[in-house]
Design a protein around this motif. Structure first.
Motif, mmCIF file in Angstrom:
data_model
loop_
_atom_site.group_PDB
_atom_site.id
_atom_site.type_symbol
_atom_site.label_atom_id
_atom_site.label_comp_id
_atom_site.label_asym_id
_atom_site.label_seq_id
_atom_site.Cartn_x
_atom_site.Cartn_y
_atom_site.Cartn_z
ATOM 1 N N GLY A 369 0.865 -1.187 -0.051
ATOM 2 C CA GLY A 369 0.141 0.009 0.099
ATOM 3 C C GLY A 369 0.847 1.303 -0.015
ATOM 4 N N TRP A 370 1.949 1.443 0.875
ATOM 5 C CA TRP A 370 2.740 2.356 0.763
ATOM 6 C C TRP A 370 4.002 2.284 -0.111
ATOM 7 N N LYS A 371 4.474 1.181 -0.353
ATOM 8 C CA LYS A 371 5.710 0.946 -1.407
ATOM 9 C C LYS A 371 4.972 1.304 -2.746
ATOM 10 N N ALA A 372 3.843 1.027 -3.056
ATOM 11 C CA ALA A 372 3.566 1.353 -4.494
ATOM 12 C C ALA A 372 3.492 3.032 -4.708
ATOM 13 N N LEU A 373 2.882 3.706 -3.684
ATOM 14 C CA LEU A 373 2.990 5.089 -3.925
ATOM 15 C C LEU A 373 4.563 5.646 -4.223
ATOM 16 N N ASP A 374 5.415 4.876 -3.412
ATOM 17 C CA ASP A 374 6.812 5.229 -3.468
ATOM 18 C C ASP A 374 7.321 5.253 -4.757
ATOM 19 N N LEU A 375 6.932 3.946 -5.333
ATOM 20 C CA LEU A 375 7.540 3.426 -6.761
ATOM 21 C C LEU A 375 6.931 4.356 -7.824
ATOM 22 N N ALA A 376 5.524 4.836 -7.627
ATOM 23 C CA ALA A 376 4.976 5.419 -8.530
ATOM 24 C C ALA A 376 5.783 6.828 -8.757
ATOM 25 N N ASP A 377 6.006 7.422 -7.485
ATOM 26 C CA ASP A 377 6.725 8.771 -7.682
ATOM 27 C C ASP A 377 7.845 8.600 -8.174
ATOM 28 N N LYS A 378 8.966 7.558 -7.736
ATOM 29 C CA LYS A 378 10.119 7.487 -7.961
ATOM 30 C C LYS A 378 10.373 7.423 -9.595
ATOM 31 N N LEU A 379 9.434 6.394 -10.020
ATOM 32 C CA LEU A 379 9.633 6.030 -11.553
ATOM 33 C C LEU A 379 8.586 6.701 -12.359
ATOM 34 N N GLN A 380 7.630 7.648 -11.987
ATOM 35 C CA GLN A 380 6.869 8.559 -12.578
ATOM 36 C C GLN A 380 6.068 7.691 -13.641
ATOM 37 N N THR A 381 5.156 6.683 -12.955
ATOM 38 C CA THR A 381 4.574 5.856 -13.890
ATOM 39 C C THR A 381 3.516 5.174 -13.009
ATOM 40 N N PRO A 382 2.511 4.857 -13.755
ATOM 41 C CA PRO A 382 1.355 4.016 -12.953
ATOM 42 C C PRO A 382 1.922 2.591 -12.378
ATOM 43 N N VAL A 383 1.644 2.553 -11.119
ATOM 44 C CA VAL A 383 2.150 1.233 -10.649
ATOM 45 C C VAL A 383 0.632 0.376 -9.963
ATOM 46 N N PHE A 384 0.416 -0.720 -10.363
ATOM 47 C CA PHE A 384 -0.515 -1.612 -10.082
ATOM 48 C C PHE A 384 -0.396 -2.547 -9.052
ATOM 49 N N VAL A 385 -1.348 -2.671 -8.079
ATOM 50 C CA VAL A 385 -1.240 -3.718 -7.228
ATOM 51 C C VAL A 385 -2.193 -4.717 -7.225
ATOM 52 N N LEU A 386 -1.756 -5.807 -7.573
ATOM 53 C CA LEU A 386 -2.719 -6.953 -8.099
ATOM 54 C C LEU A 386 -3.032 -8.076 -6.938
ATOM 55 N N SER A 387 -4.178 -7.703 -6.295
ATOM 56 C CA SER A 387 -4.781 -8.888 -5.459
ATOM 57 C C SER A 387 -5.982 -9.571 -5.882
ATOM 58 N N ASP A 388 -6.709 -10.107 -5.013
ATOM 59 C CA ASP A 388 -8.032 -10.614 -5.725
ATOM 60 C C ASP A 388 -8.839 -10.770 -4.458
ATOM 61 N N LEU A 389 -10.251 -11.522 -4.720
ATOM 62 C CA LEU A 389 -11.267 -11.579 -3.916
ATOM 63 C C LEU A 389 -10.750 -12.454 -2.467
ATOM 64 N N ASP A 390 -10.158 -13.319 -2.729
ATOM 65 C CA ASP A 390 -9.712 -14.456 -1.886
ATOM 66 C C ASP A 390 -9.015 -13.652 -0.699
ATOM 67 N N LEU A 391 -7.866 -12.919 -1.335
ATOM 68 C CA LEU A 391 -7.066 -12.228 -0.362
ATOM 69 C C LEU A 391 -7.640 -10.922 0.168
ATOM 70 N N GLY A 392 -8.250 -10.287 -0.533
ATOM 71 C CA GLY A 392 -8.846 -8.949 -0.223
ATOM 72 C C GLY A 392 -10.040 -8.932 0.641
ATOM 73 N N GLN A 393 -10.858 -9.913 0.775
ATOM 74 C CA GLN A 393 -12.045 -9.736 1.405
ATOM 75 C C GLN A 393 -12.042 -10.998 2.536
ATOM 76 N N ASN A 394 -11.312 -11.884 2.320
ATOM 77 C CA ASN A 394 -11.647 -13.017 3.374
ATOM 78 C C ASN A 394 -10.628 -12.856 4.487
ATOM 79 N N GLN A 395 -10.684 -13.717 5.900
ATOM 80 C CA GLN A 395 -10.356 -13.233 7.011
ATOM 81 C C GLN A 395 -8.861 -14.329 7.043
ATOM 82 N N TRP A 396 -7.853 -13.577 7.241
ATOM 83 C CA TRP A 396 -6.340 -14.334 7.226
ATOM 84 C C TRP A 396 -5.802 -13.968 8.634
ATOM 85 N N MET A 397 -4.983 -14.829 9.360
ATOM 86 C CA MET A 397 -4.302 -14.474 10.162
ATOM 87 C C MET A 397 -2.865 -13.775 9.865
ATOM 88 N N THR A 398 -2.576 -12.973 10.384
ATOM 89 C CA THR A 398 -1.430 -12.117 9.970
ATOM 90 C C THR A 398 -0.488 -11.436 11.076
#
Length: 605
Positions: A369-398
């Protein structure tokens, strides 16, 4: 009516089983299910939860599968040892899916036939228990789900104090709903205690394996990481399963991003009228010098193509989160997949290739989340973060999220004093340092040299319109070299080696848990595999070195066509024949059992 079976001989299973809960969407079962999973988690036992829900608002079947695993296996299990049937429409299927020797709990007002004699049957008097608690009429259907919470607590030895703690967390300390739901759970527990003769073969026992960890989903983590990364602007258009990411930012930003002196917000969040407007606003904000992001899924991403191409060519930093679901077209909006790899990597007309970060855990969602913003600024380009429903919406121990360990990197921004130091004439697309990254200015710079034309058409080093072949080729090649050079600074792959391995497996994203479990299962069968998880595109040199090191590499992914396999084959064509695609898509997260079977089948050939 089927009777409870109390004499079935089944070996005791402790902290290693799955519970599948079948209810009706919109019936309030999510509160009950989250109470169960958090209760087990609070007992120190690793656990994960997967919500399988329909794409309508209410009425259709929904399932919630809780996997309890002291071994730490948190991917989807194909097995079900305990089933809870609260929906007559899926009763037969839920019964058929239960493993022999399992426990089948069902609401006793469901009069469907039960034709199996290899299960422990537990009819639950849901309506009578709810009636005795005397809830308001409009809450009867909602609190009915707490009946199976209480009965499962009795059968599995779930501590009632952890259930109360889970309710306190869910209702944010509001004592009224906590007490009412707890009363239904206690009544159900005592009914089971006084009426059931079942000796459950499944049990939870307290451990200390969740110490310091949290239960969370990737979208919330990504939203928090974006906040901690210094985001200024967010715009999005609602789409499943991405909406909860900007909603998390909406929830947490007010408490985290206020100017302590003025009390004013240091950010802006806008719900746009459609996906085109959402990314258009983000591109404009990125050009204006703001750290800007949006979130979408496959159908929305396709609409964002032209703006993404503009940002790539004009070299505007933006971040786009892509939470994948099943396509093509509308597809299965509430099912998971990894089918947007190619679309994301090459989004846009003409010659485009984007930087893509691929988190494989909730913790990495925060980090990226924070690294993508740094890379976009550093490289002056769109940076995409590719997740999915399983990781994005389900409950995981972290494990706990780690605050960014480096200062915010805004990249090459020139202000008035910087322009004064430049002896020669400054040009927006001049490569002054030989690293393929030019310097940029942003609105607010009052130096007379700071202005330039941000055009999506052909231009020279000074942003002047140009159709000269040499200008076009020079500019496009520089941008390509910039993206190619990012391999050295993008997140490195994660590599796990095992003694004696002659083959390897490559995967990415949310399949990580299933692949790790599959590697253990395969080792038990005598097949030893080393494992590499791709965390970014374009891939690092370590990925290519890994491919060169083995006789055979299995590329595991949750899509039909093996999109990552195709990308890797193009990256290292001389080793393409050693790459074996293992791809599968049915809307469900990949399981270790499927991966193991697919590898073993290939080994036979």
């Amino acid at each position: 009516m089927a009777k409870t079976r109390s004499k079935m001989q089944t070996q005791k299973v402790v902290n290693e089983f799955s519970i599948n809960i079948a209810t009706i969407n919109g019936s309030g079962s999510q509160t009950a299910n989250l109470t169960l999973i958090r209760s087990i988690f609070k007992m120190g036992i690793p656990v994960s939860g997967k919500n399988i829900f329909p794409s309508n608002i209410q009425g259709l079947p929904t399932w919630y599968k809780i996997r309890v695993s002291q071994a730490g296996y948190l991917g989807r299990s194909q097995k079900t040892e305990i089933a809870v049937a609260m929906n007559p429409k899926t009763f037969g299927d839920d019964l058929a899916d239960l493993d022999a020797g399992g426990i089948f709990l069902y609401a006793d007002h469901i009069k469907e036939p039960i034709d199996r004699d290899d299960l422990i049957l537990c009819p639950m008097p849901v309506k009578s228990i709810v009636k005795e608690t005397k809830p308001p009429r409009e809450l009867r259907d909602y609190v009915a789900n707490m009946v199976y919470v209480g009965i499962l607590a009795y059968l599995l030895d779930i501590q009632l104090e952890t259930i109360e703690s889970a309710l306190d967390f869910h209702f944010k300390g509001k004592q009224g709903p906590i007490d009412f739901n707890l009363s239904v759970i206690h009544d159900s527990f005592h009914w089971a205690e006084n009426n059931l003769e079942i000796v459950s073969p499944f049990q939870v026992q307290p451990l200390d394996l969740t110490e310091g960890c949290n239960l969370a989903n990737g979208n919330t983590a990504g939203g928090l990481g974006t906040i901690y990364g210094g985001m200024h602007f967010v715009s999005w258009y609602p789409i499943t399963p991405a909406t909860s990411l900007p909603e998390a930012i909406l929830e947490y930003a007010p408490g985290l991003r206020k100017d302590p002196e003025t009390g004013k917000n240091t950010y802006a969040i806008i719900q746009a009228e459609d996906e085109l407007a959402a990314i258009g606003m983000v591109v404009g904000a990125g050009w204006a010098g703001l750290r800007a992001m949006t979130a979408t899924s496959g159908p929305g991403l396709s609409l964002m193509s032209e703006y993404a191409s503009l940002a790539y060519f004009v070299e505007i930093p933006v971040v786009v989160w892509v939470i994948q679901r099943v396509g093509p077209s509308t597809g299965l909006p509430t099912r998971t997949a990894q089918g947007d790899v190619n679309q994301t990597y090459n989004l846009g007309q003409g010659d485009t290739k984007h930087i893509v970060l691929i988190p494989g855990s909730v913790k990495e969602c925060f980090e990226f989340g924070w690294k993508a913003l740094d890379l976009a600024d550093k490289l002056q380009t769109p940076v995409f973060v590719l997740s999915d429903l399983d990781l994005g919406q389900n409950q995981w121990m972290t494990p706990p999220f780690e605050y960014p360990d480096e200062p915010i990197d805004r990249g090459k921004i020139l202000w008035e004093e910087d322009l004064e130091k430049i002896k020669d004439e400054w040009g927006r697309y001049l490569d002054l340092d030989g690293d393929n990254i030019p310097y940029r200015t942003v609105p607010g710079n009052q130096h007379p040299k700071s202005a330039y034309y941000a055009r999506g058409t052909g231009h020279d080093d000074f942003a002047n319109y140009s159709e000269k072949p040499e200008d076009w080729e020079k500019n496009l090649d520089r941008i390509n070299r910039k993206i190619e050079s990012s391999r050295a600074i993008l997140p490195k792959p994660e590599i796990t080696t095992r003694s004696g391995a002659k083959s390897g497996v490559i995967a990415f994203g949310s399949t990580d848990s299933a692949v790790r479990e599959a590697c253990d299962l395969l080792q038990d069968e005598g097949l030893i595999l080393d494992y590499l998880r791709v965390r970014a595109l374009p891939v690092a040199s370590e990925v290519l070195d890994f491919i060169r090191a083995y006789e055979r590499i299995y590329v595991v992914e949750n899509n039909r066509d093996g999109q990552m396999h195709s990308i890797l084959s193009l990256e290292i064509p001389d080793r393409a024949t050693t790459l074996v695609s293992l791809s599968h898509i049915d809307g469900m997260p990949l399981s270790a059992d499927w991966i193991k079977a697919a590898v073993m089948e290939e080994e036979k050939s």
